[in-house]
Write an enzyme that holds these catalytic residues in place. Structure first.
Site, PDB file in Angstrom:
ATOM      1  N   GLU A 121       0.841  -1.196   0.000  1.00 48.35           N
ATOM      2  CA  GLU A 121       0.000   0.000   0.000  1.00 48.35           C
ATOM      3  C   GLU A 121       0.880   1.252   0.000  1.00 48.35           C
ATOM      4  O   GLU A 121       1.924   1.292   0.674  1.00 48.35           O
ATOM      5  CB  GLU A 121      -0.869  -0.028   1.254  1.00 48.35           C
ATOM      6  CG  GLU A 121      -1.720   1.187   1.512  1.00 48.35           C
ATOM      7  CD  GLU A 121      -2.454   1.098   2.852  1.00 48.35           C
ATOM      8  OE1 GLU A 121      -3.416   1.867   3.036  1.00 48.35           O
ATOM      9  OE2 GLU A 121      -2.077   0.265   3.711  1.00 48.35           O
ATOM     10  N   LYS A 178      -9.502   2.219  -2.106  1.00 46.30           N
ATOM     11  CA  LYS A 178      -9.745   1.621  -0.788  1.00 46.30           C
ATOM     12  C   LYS A 178     -11.077   2.082  -0.207  1.00 46.30           C
ATOM     13  O   LYS A 178     -11.338   3.280  -0.083  1.00 46.30           O
ATOM     14  CB  LYS A 178      -8.597   1.989   0.151  1.00 46.30           C
ATOM     15  CG  LYS A 178      -8.639   1.325   1.524  1.00 46.30           C
ATOM     16  CD  LYS A 178      -7.388   1.687   2.306  1.00 46.30           C
ATOM     17  CE  LYS A 178      -7.335   0.999   3.656  1.00 46.30           C
ATOM     18  NZ  LYS A 178      -6.087   1.355   4.384  1.00 46.30           N
ATOM     19  N   CYS A 212      -5.101  -3.171   2.745  1.00 45.73           N
ATOM     20  CA  CYS A 212      -4.928  -3.148   4.197  1.00 45.73           C
ATOM     21  C   CYS A 212      -6.200  -3.450   4.986  1.00 45.73           C
ATOM     22  O   CYS A 212      -6.637  -4.584   5.044  1.00 45.73           O
ATOM     23  CB  CYS A 212      -4.314  -1.802   4.598  1.00 45.73           C
ATOM     24  SG  CYS A 212      -3.487  -1.830   6.213  1.00 45.73           S
TER      25      CYS A 212
END
Length: 273
Positions: free
Chosen positions: A45, A118, A150
């Site tokens: 990320e 995300k 994540c």
């Protein structure tokens, strides 16, 4: 179909895109020299920028289609004949003041197969990024691939949404922080077994301003077993071969979770509490 995947575990230089792209190119070269059969390399990320950039995300953010990172790494993909996934701060092409925490899939010929924004932002990310709002799957040269970033990994609904759309591989780019190593190991195994699918997850190492990162990049098989791990806090890579036919056979012969699902009983999953 068999696919050879590598996860690159790196320490980004905070707020230095040029240095990070140079490091990524070097790691791609090293991986392809040692594992020339590699079809896909996964980076963490925000690999191009680092994590704790704060207000500087505004200057570091790039357009997904034409940004310098995309242009540079597309050339790397073509040079080495390998697909790439990496995280970066994305600027919306229309609403110039809107930023996303995104990851992109670049094909081996340099084309962009897709961008994921995300959805589940964590903590201070909410100050700088707008959440994404969808779960696209990308039909690529290495199969039907989905991307998570994540904190998305902690939500079973994300991986299940992808699996229902036919994802054969879920790729995770992450900056999972200390001291939550056990949680990271658990969620990657759980998401793989939940959906009888492969997970390839690249985490970073090192320290930004206040946060440290432990690595533990891993490739997980459809039964939640680790095919490869890098549990040391250092830069490096892991690699494994995935066989999608194995996952299909498991889903057909014994772990018939999709056949046996009862969506008519799952109303509570979309309730707001």
């Amino acid at each position: 179909m068999k696919v050879n995947v590598a996860c690159a575990q790196m320490e980004p230089v905070l707020c230095d895109v040029k240095a990070n792209l140079s490091k990524m190119e070097k790691m791609i070269g090293e991986i392809m020299a040692q594992k020339p059969e590699t079809d896909l390399i996964v980076f963490p990320e925000l690999a191009t920028s680092g994590y704790e950039c704060g207000e500087r995300f505004e200057e570091l953010a790039e357009l997904a289609a034409t940004g310098p990172s995309r242009e540079f790494l597309s050339e790397c993909a073509k040079k080495y004949g390998v697909c790439l996934v990496y995280g970066f701060p994305e600027r919306d092409p229309v609403l110039k003041d809107v930023l996303f925490n995104s990851s992109v899939f670049i094909e081996r010929d340099g084309r962009t197969a897709g961008v994921y924004r995300k959805v589940h932002l964590f903590d201070s990310e909410k100050k700088h990024f707008r959440p994404g709002c969808g779960y696209p799957v990308f039909h690529t040269s290495v199969g039907c691939v989905a991307l998570m970033i994540c904190w998305d990994t902690a939500f079973p609904e994300v991986a299940r949404s992808y699996a229902l759309k036919g994802a054969q591989l879920i790729v995770v780019s992450t900056n999972w922080e200390k001291p939550y190593e056990a949680d990271w190991d658990l969620v990657t195994r759980a998401r793989a077994f939940d959906n009888i699918t492969y997970i390839a997850a690249a985490n970073r190492v090192g320290f930004d301003k206040t946060l440290g990162f432990f690595g533990r990049s891993k490739i997980v098989d459809p039964l939640g077993r680790f095919l490869a791990e890098l549990n040391e806090e250092r830069e490096g890579f892991i690699a494994a071969q995935l066989d999608y036919d194995v996952a299909h056979k498991l889903k057909t012969d014994y772990y018939t979770i999709f056949k046996d699902r009862r969506p008519d009983t799952y109303d509570a999953l979309t309730e707001r509490y």
